[in-house]
Scaffold this motif. Sequence first.
Motif, mmCIF file in Angstrom:
data_model
loop_
_atom_site.group_PDB
_atom_site.id
_atom_site.type_symbol
_atom_site.label_atom_id
_atom_site.label_comp_id
_atom_site.label_asym_id
_atom_site.label_seq_id
_atom_site.Cartn_x
_atom_site.Cartn_y
_atom_site.Cartn_z
ATOM 1 N N LYS A 28 0.822 -1.219 0.000
ATOM 2 C CA LYS A 28 0.000 0.000 0.000
ATOM 3 C C LYS A 28 0.855 1.268 0.000
ATOM 4 C CE LYS A 28 -3.752 -2.185 2.648
ATOM 5 N NZ LYS A 28 -4.488 -2.159 3.939
ATOM 6 N N THR A 29 2.075 1.176 0.538
ATOM 7 C CA THR A 29 2.912 2.371 0.714
ATOM 8 C C THR A 29 3.225 3.104 -0.584
ATOM 9 O OG1 THR A 29 3.894 1.530 2.755
ATOM 10 C CG2 THR A 29 5.120 3.232 1.586
ATOM 11 N N PRO A 30 3.691 2.403 -1.644
ATOM 12 C CA PRO A 30 4.050 3.138 -2.871
ATOM 13 C C PRO A 30 2.892 3.913 -3.491
ATOM 14 C CG PRO A 30 5.001 0.937 -2.899
ATOM 15 C CD PRO A 30 4.043 0.965 -1.747
ATOM 16 N N SER A 31 1.651 3.497 -3.229
ATOM 17 C CA SER A 31 0.500 4.177 -3.829
ATOM 18 C C SER A 31 -0.106 5.241 -2.916
ATOM 19 C CB SER A 31 -0.582 3.148 -4.194
ATOM 20 O OG SER A 31 -1.034 2.459 -3.046
ATOM 21 N N LEU A 32 0.460 5.420 -1.716
ATOM 22 C CA LEU A 32 -0.045 6.449 -0.814
ATOM 23 C C LEU A 32 0.268 7.833 -1.386
ATOM 24 C CD1 LEU A 32 0.959 5.053 2.704
ATOM 25 C CD2 LEU A 32 -1.359 5.286 1.806
ATOM 26 N N PRO A 33 -0.667 8.788 -1.288
ATOM 27 C CA PRO A 33 -0.411 10.139 -1.811
ATOM 28 C C PRO A 33 0.808 10.778 -1.139
ATOM 29 C CG PRO A 33 -2.734 9.856 -1.234
ATOM 30 C CD PRO A 33 -2.006 8.665 -0.687
ATOM 31 N N LYS A 34 1.712 11.291 -1.952
ATOM 32 C CA LYS A 34 2.891 12.025 -1.474
ATOM 33 C C LYS A 34 3.798 11.188 -0.572
ATOM 34 C CE LYS A 34 0.594 16.528 -1.753
ATOM 35 N NZ LYS A 34 0.214 17.763 -1.026
ATOM 36 N N ALA A 35 3.803 9.879 -0.787
ATOM 37 C CA ALA A 35 4.729 9.029 -0.018
ATOM 38 C C ALA A 35 6.162 9.416 -0.365
ATOM 39 C CB ALA A 35 4.479 7.559 -0.328
ATOM 40 N N HIS A 36 7.018 9.499 0.645
ATOM 41 C CA HIS A 36 8.414 9.890 0.425
ATOM 42 C C HIS A 36 9.183 8.717 -0.196
ATOM 43 C CE1 HIS A 36 12.504 11.255 1.296
ATOM 44 N NE2 HIS A 36 11.981 12.457 1.469
ATOM 45 N N PRO A 37 10.118 9.009 -1.124
ATOM 46 C CA PRO A 37 10.930 7.931 -1.718
ATOM 47 C C PRO A 37 11.598 7.042 -0.675
ATOM 48 C CG PRO A 37 11.290 9.972 -2.902
ATOM 49 C CD PRO A 37 10.439 10.317 -1.718
ATOM 50 N N TYR A 38 11.979 7.623 0.458
ATOM 51 C CA TYR A 38 12.575 6.844 1.559
ATOM 52 C C TYR A 38 11.636 5.716 1.970
ATOM 53 C CZ TYR A 38 14.300 5.944 6.337
ATOM 54 O OH TYR A 38 14.770 5.356 7.486
ATOM 55 N N HIS A 39 10.351 6.042 2.121
ATOM 56 C CA HIS A 39 9.381 5.041 2.559
ATOM 57 C C HIS A 39 9.049 4.044 1.447
ATOM 58 C CE1 HIS A 39 8.221 8.445 5.446
ATOM 59 N NE2 HIS A 39 8.858 7.534 6.151
ATOM 60 N N ILE A 40 9.070 4.527 0.209
ATOM 61 C CA ILE A 40 8.769 3.633 -0.915
ATOM 62 C C ILE A 40 9.869 2.586 -1.079
ATOM 63 C CG2 ILE A 40 8.430 3.516 -3.420
ATOM 64 C CD1 ILE A 40 7.158 6.322 -3.218
#
Length: 417
Positions: free
Chosen positions: A351-363
């Motif tokens: 779910k993380t990569p598709s979250l709005p404005k997710a930071h590249p660190y988290h992706i």
Amino acid sequence: MIKKIALITVTGLIAFSLQAFDNYKEAYAAANKSEKAKKYPEAAKDYAEAATLTKNANAKFNALFRQGECLRLQRKFAEAKTVFEKAKDIEGANNYQKGLGQLRTAQCLWWDHKYDESIPEFQKVVDSDGAHPHHKSEAQNNIAYNLMRKRKYDDAITEYKKTTEMEKAHPSHISWAKLSIGNCLNYQKKYDEAQKTYQKVIDDPKSHISHIDTARNAIGKSLYNQKKYDEAIKVFKDSIDKAKYNNIKGEAWYYIGCCNRNQKKYDEAIEAYGEAIKDPKIPGYHKGLSQLYIAYCLRDQKKPDEAIEAFKKVSTIKGTHPHHLAQANNDAGLLLRNLKKYDESTAVLEKTPSLPKAHPYHITTAWYHIGHNYYSLKEYQKAKEAFEKVLKVKGGRADQKKAAQKMIKKIDDMEQK
């Protein structure tokens, strides 16, 4: 609105001039109506036309200035800057207008993250003989902040002091300068000096109330940084009692929670974080952050199932910062992975990569651990695909990218055998 068509004959040729308005007053009124309705593209267009329909310098400046404002509100900073430059250079514009136009010219560069380019433009405002004192003090603070941003704290302090010494500087600019001097001292770990400076902001009746609120929390955070947790808690509780701004109260409750968590007083920490969440007036940012740290308290206490549910609850809080949403989602996935619930972990992490404005660190973190989930399940091709996605993310964690490359090579070596 009926468009006016002017028919002009020039040396036997017929030309058509299409105008939307008959006069300046009509054009300006229509633009102002659109601006109030937040229809900024229409407003900008009509203000531009209004400026062409008058020869009066004051009226022309007003139209161009409002056009620039409508452009900057659309974050079209380069276009806005051009319009503000045009406004300040109008023949017959007064010193106030020239100073305001110059200030906005500098601010457009600043808002467009062209910080170094903006400084000479801010300096023009400060050096101007006719610019309004409030515009000068605002420009001076920007010059100082650019130095603080570069961690040139001593130089920044010198520039902020110039604001405090300016004749007729706006009181809020002075209190902001003093607050910022305190921050510079705090960043240098000169905590006693910083706290004394913050106290001066609090004690000055001319300080802006938001700066007074911020200064109280700043003293608490200074004590927190020194690990003087009990003293910090007292300051933060006092801040909650006196604060006029709800974001300040939310920040104070959050830090009270952190003070307790750092002393492993988890129940007290959870209670403090909970106070921020249950207060309807506290902004979503602090509610989401507090919920995230409730989950950390539960994780610290080795209550993984409760922690996972607490991490998931972050997504239910309206106004939570996108980075906190992504962090909470990843942490829930990692706890599931630690429990060897690999499929559940992957379902959450995806779910993380598709979250709005997710930071590249988290992706990158999400894909990296998805890769390890599949690797643990011996689904090597899926693992490789996940690790390859780590490498495709722009930015992100360099260490995970390096580790992902090693895992891809490891899988390739296994397949060759």
